[in-house]
Write an enzyme that holds these catalytic residues in place. Structure first.
Site, PDB file in Angstrom:
ATOM      1  N   GLU A  83      -0.201  -9.412  -0.719  1.00 56.07           N
ATOM      2  CA  GLU A  83      -1.622  -9.765  -0.610  1.00 56.07           C
ATOM      3  C   GLU A  83      -2.259  -9.912  -1.986  1.00 56.07           C
ATOM      4  O   GLU A  83      -3.096 -10.785  -2.213  1.00 56.07           O
ATOM      5  CB  GLU A  83      -2.361  -8.686   0.195  1.00 56.07           C
ATOM      6  CG  GLU A  83      -1.943  -8.679   1.661  1.00 56.07           C
ATOM      7  CD  GLU A  83      -2.659  -7.611   2.456  1.00 56.07           C
ATOM      8  OE1 GLU A  83      -2.442  -6.424   2.152  1.00 56.07           O
ATOM      9  OE2 GLU A  83      -3.430  -7.958   3.362  1.00 56.07           O
TER      10      GLU A  83
ATOM     11  N   ALA B  36       0.846  -1.197   0.000  1.00 51.38           N
ATOM     12  CA  ALA B  36       0.000   0.000   0.000  1.00 51.38           C
ATOM     13  C   ALA B  36       0.881   1.247   0.000  1.00 51.38           C
ATOM     14  O   ALA B  36       1.998   1.229   0.513  1.00 51.38           O
ATOM     15  CB  ALA B  36      -0.885  -0.009   1.239  1.00 51.38           C
TER      16      ALA B  36
ATOM     17  N   GLU C 238       3.739  -4.941   7.618  1.00 50.44           N
ATOM     18  CA  GLU C 238       2.807  -3.966   8.203  1.00 50.44           C
ATOM     19  C   GLU C 238       3.038  -3.763   9.691  1.00 50.44           C
ATOM     20  O   GLU C 238       2.902  -2.656  10.218  1.00 50.44           O
ATOM     21  CB  GLU C 238       1.357  -4.417   7.972  1.00 50.44           C
ATOM     22  CG  GLU C 238       0.837  -4.220   6.560  1.00 50.44           C
ATOM     23  CD  GLU C 238       1.142  -5.386   5.633  1.00 50.44           C
ATOM     24  OE1 GLU C 238       2.034  -6.206   5.964  1.00 50.44           O
ATOM     25  OE2 GLU C 238       0.512  -5.484   4.567  1.00 50.44           O
TER      26      GLU C 238
ATOM     27  N   GLY D  66       0.702  -5.105   0.897  1.00 51.28           N
ATOM     28  CA  GLY D  66      -0.382  -5.243  -0.070  1.00 51.28           C
ATOM     29  C   GLY D  66       0.078  -5.897  -1.372  1.00 51.28           C
ATOM     30  O   GLY D  66      -0.717  -6.551  -2.062  1.00 51.28           O
TER      31      GLY D  66
END
Ligand code: 3H9
Length: 696
Positions: free
Chosen positions: A109, A67, A128, A106
């Site tokens: 992910e 992200a 994270e 992310g």
């Protein structure tokens, strides 16, 4: 390939396979433009019956850093990563992730939601937790289904990184390739499309069992390993929830927890630290478009503890190193120490024999300083003796090429006195490593009066290449790190005079989150060394500071710290420490002789005095320009001395408490302890008046 760009994603066709390549320099963060691009690519993929599979790949040096951290705290625009991930997961046609470089957060992910994962040499992590949050787009609910609970917990609660062979072995990826990754991924996608099996959805795999005993064990482990940290505990909670909750509900809860964690002060502190480290790398002079010089050959002049550590750090970063020792014996001992460091890395599975052989093949030892002649940089790192350093630096200066940078690893000597031993003050600066230099992340690069922008930029780039965080500071006695440390040490000594015990001070600071307290740290450093440092500063000390001669008394009693088995503590044969009544007695005598009455000191006072000593001196360093920005101070303290990173560092900690309050407490201790020790920094006064912050 016929190619067109949608925002930050390049879409093309290879036969019946749609290829979407993320192209968002520098790290392919999943910013809005990438999410929009992926969403559009998925639209095309779903619509077009002519394509039967899709590959998600990336341009540039890595798959994706996850992200976009700069979007945190802003109102995120749709499409969200969670929507894209859900669409991938549910796709009736197979999607393959082609991972090169790194797949982080992310980015990983995204790959977890694909139906096949293929990688070249790469690294995989969900970091994270280092930002005080947890994955929020399916990392928690998918990863354990692929790799098992233990491996997934290590990655999610601790941020552990896997390389491609490890990822292959545990089932995180399906294939590993040496050659052309994109073509291999296209082939793999076509294979999956040709198969009669439905795409393999990670979400459809069972969540492995995670019983209460294992949950309890994990909770305890993380409480021990990461005291005070919220996110690792939350990870255990989420795993427990996901193990007994339908996938979609669990995924929703994961996202909610990620959002909740984003609002915590720990996450704010950790995200601030990420930005602070990024800012520290921006040496002002580098901003003036100075390209750092290429460094391939480094010299290390000095084969002691620091020289050995620096040598290992340089070899690890792929450089050729010439190590200078005064005698064959010292050189041999250094070679053995370097080899021992590597042998233990092999034993722990950190390095292969091959990698070690490669490193050692780049090391040359010498007792002749003229062997440094081909070096791009020489780091001088002999003991802190001004004359000896000047002599050596001058000899290096006489042998190396005109462009060579000479850096001195001093922790407190006068840089100008050292710079003047060279004919190249513009190519001279300090590079202060911390012990053990191959492991400690912090480097203080110290600007001398005539250090050029090129020199400072090159040192900053070199530190980055060594995997370190460099903070560029101005000259000042002790620079930033040791100048602040000496203020905390002084305050800790005053606390002993006033009635605290070494064990109390150490306990309070370790409970706060420091890995080690000031007195246990002093015992490690060696009390004779600290006494010598105090002696060198004696002229500049106040009467009160001189009178706090506790270290000198301990040394006179033969207590040199760990190395003699006795210091502030007593140590048994296994190195375990215990309080020693002899120290209590020595302190009692000290107080009696000085006419100081001991009093009961509360833990809150111990903590406040130690932290305020740091905060005030940090603000002074910013005020006088030795530190370029207040956040640099926090980088020095979190990276150099283990100030708990989830509390941001002394400047962040003070800002969170509010500067009017800090000013109040400084004034209080100015009266109680002494005006000269707690006289509020002008910067704190000014910010308190404006209700401002030092950082953040
Ligand atoms: C996440 O993914 C949450 C999800 O679960 C979803 C929730 C809903 N965003 O370090 P470098 C910048 S959380 C924005 O010099 P390197 C960096 O600041 C995210 N920017 O290069 C720098 O900018 P500047 C989890 C980022 O090769 C520039 O890129 N991911 C991001 O030494 C170059 O970086 C992480 O925590 C980002 N995500 O190392 C990854 N990442 O030039 C954190 C980097 O202006 N990042 N930038 O100073 C890293 O570990 C390293 O930066 C990386 C590259 C290994 C990627």
């Amino acid at each position: 390939m016929n190619q067109h760009a949608t925002t930050s994603v390049l879409v093309s066709r290879a036969g019946r396979v749609l290829v979407a390549e993320i192209d968002n320099s520098p790290v392919n963060a999943l910013s809005h433009s990438v999410r929009a691009g992926l969403s559009a690519a998925l639209d095309a993929f779903e619509r077009d019956d002519g394509v039967e599979a899709m590959v998600i790949a990336a341009r540039g040096k890595l798959f994706s850093a996850g992200a976009d951290i700069t979007e945190f705290g802003t109102s995120m625009q749709q499409p969200f990563l969670g929507d894209i991930v859900a669409r991938l997961d549910g796709s009736r046609k197979p999607v393959v992730a082609a991972i090169s470089g790194k797949a982080l957060g992310g980015g990983l992910e995204l790959a977890l939601a694909c139906h096949g994962r293929i990688a070249s040499a790469a690294a995989f992590a969900l970091p994270e937790v280092r930002l005080g949050i947890l994955p929020g787009s399916g990392g928690v609910v998918r990863l354990p289904r692929l790799v098992g609970v233990e491996q997934a917990l290590e990655m999610i609660a601790e941020g552990k990184e896997l390389n491609s062979p490890e990822a292959l072995a545990c089932g995180l990826i399906d294939r590993c390739v040496d050659g052309d990754l994109l073509n291999a991924a296209i082939g793999y996608a076509a294979e999956l499309a040709a198969s009669s099996d439905a795409p393999r959805r990670t979400s459809a795999l069972p969540f492995p069992p995670f019983d209460e005993d294992r949950q309890e064990e994990a909770r305890k482990r993380y409480a021990r390993k990461y005291p005070g940290r919220e996110a690792p505990q939350k990870a255990v909670e989420l795993f427990a929830m996901a193990s007994k909750t339908p996938f979609d509900d669990a995924a929703r809860r994961e996202y909610e927890v990620c959002k909740e964690l984003l609002t915590t002060s720990q996450s704010r502190a950790l995200r601030y630290s990420f930005q602070a480290e990024k800012a520290a790398r921006r040496v002002e002079t580098v901003l003036n478009n100075v390209q750092p010089r290429e460094i391939e050959r480094a010299g290390v002049a000095g084969a002691g503890t620091m020289g050995r550590g620096i040598t290992v750090a340089l070899l690890n970063a792929g450089l050729h190193v010439t190590l200078y020792g005064r005698t064959e014996t010292s050189l041999e001992r250094a070679r053995e120490a370097v080899a021992k460091t590597y042998a233990s890395a092999v034993k722990r599975g950190r390095l292969t024999e091959e990698a070690v052989n490669d490193r050692l093949s780049r090391l040359t030892g010498t007792t002749g300083i003229s062997s440094m002649s081909g070096c791009d940089i020489v780091v001088e790192t002999i003991s802190e003796d001004l004359d000896a350093k000047r002599t050596l630096i001058s000899a290096i200066d006489g042998t190396v090429g005109d462009d060579t940078i000479i850096a001195t690893n001093t922790s407190f000597l006068d840089l100008e006195a050292l710079a003047s031993a060279t004919s190249r003050p513009q190519n001279f600066a300090g590079m202060h490593f911390f012990n053990p230099a191959n492991l400690m992340k912090l480097v203080e690069n110290v600007r001398a009066e005539k250090s050029s922008a090129l020199t400072l930029a090159t040192l900053a780039a070199l530190a980055h290449r060594l995997g370190k965080i460099a903070v560029t500071v101005g000259p000042s006695e002790g620079f930033v790190a040791n100048r602040m440390l000496s203020k905390r040490t002084r305050e800790a000594l005053f606390l002993l005079q006033d009635g605290a015990t070494p064990a109390q001070v150490d306990r309070v600071l370790t409970e706060f989150g420091f890995p080690v307290g000031p007195f246990a740290l002093a015992d490690m450093a060696g009390l004779d060394v600290l006494a010598a440092t105090r002696a060198s500063r004696f002229d500049g000390m106040s009467e009160r500071e001189r009178s706090a001669d506790i270290v000198e008394r301990l040394v006179a009693a033969g207590r040199l710290g760990r190395k003699s088995g006795e210091g502030y503590y007593r140590y048994d044969a296994d190195g375990r420490k215990a309080e020693d009544p002899a120290v209590a007695e020595l302190l009692e005598i000290h107080r009696r002789e000085r006419g100081i009455g001991a009093r009961q000191i509360g833990d809150a006072e111990v903590l406040e005095r130690c932290l305020l000593a740091l905060v005030n001196e940090g603000a002074n360093l910013v005020d006088e320009g030795t530190a370029a920005r207040a956040s640099d101070i926090d980088v020095v303290w979190t990276r150099g001395f283990g100030f708990p990173v989830h509390l941001g560092g002394p400047m962040f900690w003070a800002s969170e408490r509010g500067l009017p309050h800090i000013l109040d407490r400084l004034r209080h201790y100015s009266c109680a302890v002494g005006e000269e020790f707690f006289a509020p920094s002008p910067l704190i006064k000014q910010l308190a008046a404006d209700n401002g912050r030092l950082v953040g």
